[in-house]
Design an enzyme around this catalytic site. Structure first.
Site, PDB file in Angstrom:
ATOM      1  N   ASN A 120      39.764  36.670  40.597  1.00 57.92           N
ATOM      2  CA  ASN A 120      38.934  37.897  40.505  1.00 57.92           C
ATOM      3  C   ASN A 120      38.259  37.817  39.156  1.00 57.92           C
ATOM      4  OD1 ASN A 120      39.867  41.445  40.506  1.00 57.92           O
ATOM      5  ND2 ASN A 120      38.005  40.516  41.291  1.00 57.92           N
ATOM      6  N   ASN A 134      31.650  47.599  39.201  1.00 53.17           N
ATOM      7  CA  ASN A 134      31.664  46.607  40.285  1.00 53.17           C
ATOM      8  C   ASN A 134      30.325  45.882  40.359  1.00 53.17           C
ATOM      9  OD1 ASN A 134      34.298  47.124  41.578  1.00 53.17           O
ATOM     10  ND2 ASN A 134      33.442  49.146  42.044  1.00 53.17           N
ATOM     11  N   CYS A 163      40.893  48.722  36.944  1.00 51.17           N
ATOM     12  CA  CYS A 163      40.857  47.343  37.455  1.00 51.17           C
ATOM     13  C   CYS A 163      42.074  46.611  36.914  1.00 51.17           C
ATOM     14  CB  CYS A 163      39.574  46.658  36.994  1.00 51.17           C
ATOM     15  SG  CYS A 163      39.418  44.977  37.609  1.00 51.17           S
ATOM     16  N   GLY A 164      42.966  46.209  37.830  1.00 47.43           N
ATOM     17  CA  GLY A 164      44.230  45.605  37.394  1.00 47.43           C
ATOM     18  C   GLY A 164      44.058  44.202  36.854  1.00 47.43           C
ATOM     19  N   HIS A 195      42.914  53.274  47.533  1.00 46.66           N
ATOM     20  CA  HIS A 195      43.305  52.096  48.326  1.00 46.66           C
ATOM     21  C   HIS A 195      43.815  52.526  49.698  1.00 46.66           C
ATOM     22  CE1 HIS A 195      43.008  49.116  45.077  1.00 46.66           C
ATOM     23  NE2 HIS A 195      43.306  50.139  44.301  1.00 46.66           N
ATOM     24  N   ASN A 205      38.973  50.803  48.555  1.00 45.29           N
ATOM     25  CA  ASN A 205      39.373  49.397  48.612  1.00 45.29           C
ATOM     26  C   ASN A 205      40.348  49.283  49.767  1.00 45.29           C
ATOM     27  OD1 ASN A 205      38.333  48.454  45.780  1.00 45.29           O
ATOM     28  ND2 ASN A 205      39.482  50.334  45.361  1.00 45.29           N
ATOM     29  N   GLU A 209      37.175  44.762  48.621  1.00 36.84           N
ATOM     30  CA  GLU A 209      37.088  45.732  47.532  1.00 36.84           C
ATOM     31  C   GLU A 209      35.869  46.653  47.645  1.00 36.84           C
ATOM     32  OE1 GLU A 209      37.657  44.953  43.471  1.00 36.84           O
ATOM     33  OE2 GLU A 209      38.899  43.168  43.818  1.00 36.84           O
ATOM     34  N   CYS A 269      43.021  41.440  43.909  1.00 37.51           N
ATOM     35  CA  CYS A 269      42.778  42.811  43.432  1.00 37.51           C
ATOM     36  C   CYS A 269      44.090  43.312  42.839  1.00 37.51           C
ATOM     37  CB  CYS A 269      42.343  43.694  44.601  1.00 37.51           C
ATOM     38  SG  CYS A 269      42.035  45.410  44.148  1.00 37.51           S
ATOM     39  N   THR A 292      44.876  46.312  41.250  1.00 38.06           N
ATOM     40  CA  THR A 292      45.270  47.662  41.686  1.00 38.06           C
ATOM     41  C   THR A 292      45.639  47.642  43.161  1.00 38.06           C
ATOM     42  OG1 THR A 292      42.903  48.139  42.041  1.00 38.06           O
ATOM     43  CG2 THR A 292      43.913  48.958  39.979  1.00 38.06           C
ATOM     44  N   GLY A 293      44.987  46.737  43.903  1.00 37.26           N
ATOM     45  CA  GLY A 293      45.316  46.602  45.326  1.00 37.26           C
ATOM     46  C   GLY A 293      46.710  46.043  45.541  1.00 37.26           C
TER      47      GLY A 293
HETATM   48  N1  LIG Z   1      36.603  47.425  43.301  1.00 36.70           N
HETATM   49  C1  LIG Z   1      37.549  48.320  42.614  1.00 36.70           C
HETATM   50  C2  LIG Z   1      37.502  48.063  41.102  1.00 36.70           C
HETATM   51  C3  LIG Z   1      38.063  46.691  40.759  1.00 36.70           C
HETATM   52  C4  LIG Z   1      39.529  46.647  41.071  1.00 36.70           C
HETATM   53  C5  LIG Z   1      40.112  45.271  41.254  1.00 36.70           C
HETATM   54  N2  LIG Z   1      39.250  44.163  40.935  1.00 36.70           N
HETATM   55  C6  LIG Z   1      41.440  45.158  40.540  1.00 36.70           C
HETATM   56  O1  LIG Z   1      41.794  44.058  40.065  1.00 36.70           O
HETATM   57  O2  LIG Z   1      42.161  46.193  40.483  1.00 36.70           O
HETATM   58  C7  LIG Z   1      37.153  49.787  42.879  1.00 36.70           C
HETATM   59  O3  LIG Z   1      35.959  50.067  43.068  1.00 36.70           O
HETATM   60  O4  LIG Z   1      38.077  50.624  42.861  1.00 36.70           O
END
Ligand SMILES: N[C@H](CCC[C@H](N)C(=O)O)C(=O)O
Length: 277
Positions: free
Chosen positions: A11, A62, A71-72, A163, A194, A212, A221, A223-224
């Site tokens: 990522n 984004n 963003c994690g 999420h 997401n 995402e 991801c 946070t995912g």
């Molecule tokens: N697309 C996500 C932000 C980036 C999160 C993702 N890249 C991560 O590593 O947490 C959103 O709009 O909530």
């Protein structure tokens, strides 16, 4: 404008120091810089800014120009940048984000940085917090959602950003490219979402692929992965500490007894550069 390029489990991000130089408009700047043909190419941009509430503030945009709360994978890269570029001499420090003040910790092994562990704070599980329409005052666990003429079961988790976690039989073959955008823009999600498609391997391991919000399919991801660990535990499919296998690498996530979610993983710098004016 100087930048550094980072990736966490594939990522990838362009990081700029907003204290030195700021674009006129972050949204259009992010779209231009993230374009993989006309720009540097990335899933998003990370911006270093001063903070009155923490050591630093991180903003994340984004590739479609939308700003996200958190963003994690990004905050691991953000933390390593600050440490490696001497902007802090601490290995653990508070960062102000849209998800609150979070605390990354640089992991040093024999003096070498081998990763970053982040206290991602507490998950938000009530419908109105995620947000998910039609579930105010209740958690959203194993709820039906109709997408593309078929009914799936979803669990909603916010890590500051929304999420939608969907458990599937086979993450490798699930048609994420066809359905991802339909989940992202589904009417149940007033701030879009997401979406994580999760195949449980055993009580300590899951395979997860992600579409995402604002970036489409990414290799990982953070946070995912945190939302996946919380949703898997809520649905009693795994323990509270799991390894999440993503397209681009592995993350270790623990939903601890103090209700904080801890995520550990890599953060690598790819190159430094200067944008043409
Ligand atoms: N697309 C996500 C932000 C980036 C999160 C993702 N890249 C991560 O590593 O947490 C959103 O709009 O909530």
């Amino acid at each position: 404008m100087e930048f550094t390029k980072w990736q966490g489990c594939g990522n990838d991000f362009v990081l700029i120091d907003g204290r030195k130089q700021e674009p006129d408009d972050y949204a259009s700047f992010a779209v231009k810089v993230c374009d993989r043909h006309y720009g540097v190419g990335a899933d998003g941009i990370l911006v270093v800014l001063p903070s009155e509430r923490a050591d630093f503030r991180m903003r994340i945009f984004n590739a479609d120009g939308s700003e996200a709360e958190m963003c994690g994978n990004g905050i691991r890269c953000f933390a390593r940048y600050l440490y490696e570029y001497g902007l802090t001499n601490k290995t653990e420090f508070p960062v102000e984000t849209g998800a609150g003040i979070l605390v990354p910790r640089i992991i040093l092994t024999h003096g070498q940085i081998t990763g970053v562990c982040v206290d991602m704070g507490e998950p938000h599980l009530m419908g109105e917090e995620i947000p998910v329409c039609g579930h105010d005052g209740e958690m959203v666990i194993d709820q039906p959602i109709d997408v593309g003429g078929k009914t799936y079961r979803m669990t909603g988790v916010s890590m500051g950003n929304p999420h939608c976690v969907v458990f599937v039989e086979d993450a490798e073959t699930f048609p994420i490219g066809e359905l991802g955008t339909q989940f992202e823009h589904h009417e149940m999600f007033p701030r879009k979402t997401n979406t994580e498609f999760v195949e449980v391997r055993d009580r300590g391991h899951v395979r997860m692929r992600v579409w995402e919000r604002g970036a489409a399919i990414t290799l990982a991801c953070g946070t995912g992965a945190c939302a996946t660990a919380v949703a898997s535990a809520l649905n009693r499919k795994t323990d509270r500490k799991i390894e999440v296998e993503l397209d681009g690498g592995r993350l270790l996530v623990e939903w601890a007894e103090n209700n904080h979610v801890f995520m550990t993983g890599p953060a690598e710098m790819v190159f430094a550069g200067r944008l043409a004016d």
